[in-house]
Write a protein that holds these residues in place. Structure first.
Motif, PDB file in Angstrom:
ATOM      1  N   ARG A 298       0.856  -1.115  -0.102  1.00 37.47           N
ATOM      2  CA  ARG A 298       0.027  -0.053  -0.007  1.00 37.47           C
ATOM      3  C   ARG A 298       1.042   1.160   0.031  1.00 37.47           C
ATOM      4  NH1 ARG A 298      -3.550   1.979   4.990  1.00 37.47           N
ATOM      5  NH2 ARG A 298      -4.351   3.953   4.114  1.00 37.47           N
ATOM      6  N   ILE A 299       1.872   1.240   0.895  1.00 36.69           N
ATOM      7  CA  ILE A 299       2.788   2.303   0.826  1.00 36.69           C
ATOM      8  C   ILE A 299       3.361   2.590  -0.586  1.00 36.69           C
ATOM      9  CG2 ILE A 299       4.953   3.438   1.742  1.00 36.69           C
ATOM     10  CD1 ILE A 299       2.474   2.597   3.875  1.00 36.69           C
ATOM     11  N   ARG A 300       3.838   1.478  -1.310  1.00 32.39           N
ATOM     12  CA  ARG A 300       4.427   1.658  -2.537  1.00 32.39           C
ATOM     13  C   ARG A 300       3.185   2.210  -3.792  1.00 32.39           C
ATOM     14  NH1 ARG A 300       9.678   0.542  -4.879  1.00 32.39           N
ATOM     15  NH2 ARG A 300       8.698  -0.535  -6.312  1.00 32.39           N
ATOM     16  N   GLN A 301       1.897   2.182  -3.584  1.00 29.70           N
ATOM     17  CA  GLN A 301       1.052   2.386  -4.314  1.00 29.70           C
ATOM     18  C   GLN A 301       1.150   4.047  -4.451  1.00 29.70           C
ATOM     19  OE1 GLN A 301      -2.722   0.819  -3.067  1.00 29.70           O
ATOM     20  NE2 GLN A 301      -2.265  -1.205  -4.191  1.00 29.70           N
TER      21      GLN A 301
ATOM     22  N   ASP B  61      -2.311  -0.093  15.312  1.00 26.65           N
ATOM     23  CA  ASP B  61      -2.416  -1.583  15.502  1.00 26.65           C
ATOM     24  C   ASP B  61      -3.363  -1.874  14.291  1.00 26.65           C
ATOM     25  OD1 ASP B  61      -2.980  -4.203  16.584  1.00 26.65           O
ATOM     26  OD2 ASP B  61      -4.368  -3.736  17.966  1.00 26.65           O
ATOM     27  N   GLY B  62      -2.632  -2.945  13.710  1.00 26.29           N
ATOM     28  CA  GLY B  62      -3.455  -3.437  12.377  1.00 26.29           C
ATOM     29  C   GLY B  62      -2.762  -3.017  11.161  1.00 26.29           C
ATOM     30  N   SER B  63      -3.032  -3.789  10.149  1.00 28.50           N
ATOM     31  CA  SER B  63      -2.279  -3.408   8.905  1.00 28.50           C
ATOM     32  C   SER B  63      -2.914  -1.979   8.274  1.00 28.50           C
ATOM     33  CB  SER B  63      -2.628  -4.290   7.746  1.00 28.50           C
ATOM     34  OG  SER B  63      -3.938  -4.495   7.486  1.00 28.50           O
ATOM     35  N   ALA B  64      -4.287  -1.721   8.386  1.00 26.86           N
ATOM     36  CA  ALA B  64      -4.710  -0.589   7.765  1.00 26.86           C
ATOM     37  C   ALA B  64      -4.405   0.676   8.827  1.00 26.86           C
ATOM     38  CB  ALA B  64      -6.444  -0.448   7.949  1.00 26.86           C
ATOM     39  N   ALA B  65      -4.265   0.604  10.027  1.00 26.09           N
ATOM     40  CA  ALA B  65      -3.958   1.827  10.682  1.00 26.09           C
ATOM     41  C   ALA B  65      -2.507   1.975  10.774  1.00 26.09           C
ATOM     42  CB  ALA B  65      -4.426   1.348  12.386  1.00 26.09           C
ATOM     43  N   PHE B  66      -1.721   1.091  10.689  1.00 29.64           N
ATOM     44  CA  PHE B  66      -0.143   1.146  10.451  1.00 29.64           C
ATOM     45  C   PHE B  66       0.151   1.701   9.175  1.00 29.64           C
ATOM     46  CE2 PHE B  66       4.267   0.325  10.817  1.00 29.64           C
ATOM     47  CZ  PHE B  66       4.439  -0.283  12.153  1.00 29.64           C
ATOM     48  N   GLY B  67      -0.423   1.274   8.041  1.00 29.71           N
ATOM     49  CA  GLY B  67      -0.389   1.910   6.993  1.00 29.71           C
ATOM     50  C   GLY B  67      -0.699   3.439   6.915  1.00 29.71           C
ATOM     51  N   ASP B  68      -1.814   3.871   7.373  1.00 26.42           N
ATOM     52  CA  ASP B  68      -2.349   5.052   7.705  1.00 26.42           C
ATOM     53  C   ASP B  68      -1.258   5.964   8.050  1.00 26.42           C
ATOM     54  OD1 ASP B  68      -4.729   4.577   6.361  1.00 26.42           O
ATOM     55  OD2 ASP B  68      -5.937   4.658   8.051  1.00 26.42           O
ATOM     56  N   ALA B  69      -0.867   5.470   9.584  1.00 28.80           N
ATOM     57  CA  ALA B  69       0.283   6.200  10.191  1.00 28.80           C
ATOM     58  C   ALA B  69       1.639   6.525   9.314  1.00 28.80           C
ATOM     59  CB  ALA B  69       0.717   5.527  11.382  1.00 28.80           C
ATOM     60  N   VAL B  70       1.937   5.358   8.674  1.00 29.86           N
ATOM     61  CA  VAL B  70       3.162   5.771   7.800  1.00 29.86           C
ATOM     62  C   VAL B  70       3.015   6.687   6.597  1.00 29.86           C
ATOM     63  CG1 VAL B  70       4.762   4.647   6.140  1.00 29.86           C
ATOM     64  CG2 VAL B  70       4.259   3.388   8.237  1.00 29.86           C
ATOM     65  N   LEU B  71       1.735   6.300   5.729  1.00 32.78           N
ATOM     66  CA  LEU B  71       1.316   7.295   4.914  1.00 32.78           C
ATOM     67  C   LEU B  71       1.382   8.820   5.261  1.00 32.78           C
ATOM     68  CD1 LEU B  71      -1.063   5.136   2.957  1.00 32.78           C
ATOM     69  CD2 LEU B  71       1.257   5.853   1.934  1.00 32.78           C
ATOM     70  N   SER B  72       0.640   8.898   6.594  1.00 32.57           N
ATOM     71  CA  SER B  72       0.455  10.460   6.935  1.00 32.57           C
ATOM     72  C   SER B  72       1.751  11.242   7.239  1.00 32.57           C
ATOM     73  CB  SER B  72      -0.347  10.422   8.235  1.00 32.57           C
ATOM     74  OG  SER B  72       0.051   9.898   9.394  1.00 32.57           O
ATOM     75  N   LEU B  73       2.610  10.443   7.794  1.00 30.59           N
ATOM     76  CA  LEU B  73       4.105  11.063   8.069  1.00 30.59           C
ATOM     77  C   LEU B  73       4.800  11.058   6.792  1.00 30.59           C
ATOM     78  CD1 LEU B  73       4.758   9.110  11.270  1.00 30.59           C
ATOM     79  CD2 LEU B  73       4.458  11.540  11.295  1.00 30.59           C
ATOM     80  N   LEU B  74       4.764  10.180   5.847  1.00 30.33           N
ATOM     81  CA  LEU B  74       5.663  10.670   4.608  1.00 30.33           C
ATOM     82  C   LEU B  74       4.767  11.738   3.976  1.00 30.33           C
ATOM     83  CD1 LEU B  74       6.027   6.770   3.141  1.00 30.33           C
ATOM     84  CD2 LEU B  74       7.731   8.256   4.146  1.00 30.33           C
TER      85      LEU B  74
END
Length: 394
Positions: free
Chosen positions: A250-253, A343-356
């Motif tokens: 998801r990050i790569r998208q 916690d969880g793939s959706a929340a973890f992805g959201d946190a990474v994407l928001s900081l990027l």
């Protein structure tokens, strides 16, 4: 100046992985006011060659080579009705070294680092005994058992039950039992009702982990997400596999140039296999992990099974990196909101994407994280209660 016999399941030098880092700083701290004799195992030939690095902190060093456990280790454990973890560290040469040092020197304290080493205590020790469990190993194997079926489930349940009895017996006989966090200490007390249990937290050397230092460029172009750790350790393998397979695509998208660097020694075949996906790097051992942390846009700690305080998280914070951590990885750290916990793939992805998406917020979070570890996690401050424990049990 008293004399301490320090028994460790792994030689605490060089301090390049979690268990060795804590042991190294404990040894240094104890050496300020005591003469320290070290008996430890080594399972890395390079560590044997560099054991002289402990000379400033020890008056004697006995290092025994330990080969990896085999099927025979497990069979012996079953026949002896003992935990595999103990049988894997049973060694006649180490027992002889311990007995000789106790006979030849006025040892007043036996400091045990990791419960495997408690098997080398004399039957009725005249010395004070400090047992640093670090983490609750029996709870780790109980967690393994929850996700395992068939024979491996039985193996993990057996190990958890036998280790719990061993831990309880050792703690009840020790003058003090130490754990790396208050959460871990409370869990141990709840399950064993053992007395004299204390939390002695890990620290971080913020002069060494300093983002203001200059490092060789690593990682190439594009946003770099970094995970650090010993890569033949099951919780680390599971963490990077989960992140690479369920979050990173998801990050790569959103960021096609993003890379996920798995930085650490002894990566397994399963870890190497993750490089089949675009953007995943596996470095193996590196000369200086700080270079990778300095190059990181974010540090990720997606551990699903974690005990105590995670050094990898403290190191990322000290290097002023924004850290996204799972609840398990963040649990033992008093971070005061300077981590993003997801916690969880959706929340973890959201946190990474928001900081990027907002690098200035990531930079501010990283700066706050460094300030937090400077204020809260110096080694001198974290280990100061140990002096009081030694004095009280004298």
């Amino acid at each position: 100046m008293g004399e301490i016999l320090f028994l460790a399941h792994r030689i605490p030098y060089p301090p390049d992985r979690g268990d060795k880092i804590r042991a190294y700083h404990l040894l240094r701290h104890l050496a300020r006011n005591h003469r320290v004799h070290l008996v430890a195992f080594a399972d890395d030939a390079e560590d044997l060659q560099r054991k002289g690095g402990l000379a400033p902190y020890t008056v004697s060093r006995e290092i025994a080579w330990r080969t990896p456990p085999t099927a025979w280790t497990g069979l012996r454990a079953v026949l002896q009705r003992r935990p595999v973890s103990l049988v894997a560290f049973a060694d006649a040469k180490v027992r002889h070294a311990v007995d000789r040092l106790l006979a030849e020197h006025p040892i007043d304290t036996i400091f045990l680092y990791s419960s495997q080493m408690a098997q080398y205590l004399p039957p009725r020790p005249k010395q004070r005994v400090i047992m640093d469990f670090v983490d609750m190993d029996s709870a780790k194997f109980a967690a393994y058992a929850e996700g395992a079926a068939g024979p491996m489930g039985w193996v993990h349940r057996r190990e958890a039950a036998l280790l719990l009895r061993h831990e309880q017996r050792v703690a009840c006989g020790a003058d003090a039992s130490l754990f790396v966090s208050a959460v871990e200490a409370a869990l141990f007390c709840e399950q064993t009702h053992a007395p004299r249990v204390h939390a002695i937290e890990n620290g971080i050397d913020t002069a060494f982990y300093d983002p203001g230092l200059r490092f060789e460029p690593v990682g190439g172009e594009g946003p770099l997400l970094v995970f650090t750790g010993q890569m033949d350790y099951r919780p680390n393998i599971e963490a990077v596999t989960w992140f690479a397979e369920t979050v990173f695509p998801r990050i790569r998208q959103s960021h096609p140039g993003a890379r996920f660097a798995i930085v650490g020694r002894a990566p397994t075949l399963a870890v190497h296999a993750l490089t089949r996906a675009e953007g995943v790097l596996v470095t193996g051992a590196v000369p200086d992990v700080r270079a990778w942390l300095a190059a990181a846009a974010l540090v990720v700690a997606p551990l699903r099974l974690a005990r105590g305080i995670q050094n990898k998280v403290l190191e990322g914070m000290a290097m002023a990196r924004a850290v996204v951590a799972s609840p398990a990885a963040a649990e033992g750290i008093d971070h005061a909101g300077t981590l993003r916990v997801a916690d969880g793939s959706a929340a973890f992805g959201d946190a990474v994407l928001s900081l990027l998406a907002e690098p200035e917020i990531a930079a501010a979070l990283g700066a706050a994280a460094r300030a937090r570890v400077i204020a809260r996690y110096s080694w001198d401050a974290r280990l100061a209660p140990l002096d009081a424990l030694l004095a009280a049990s004298a």
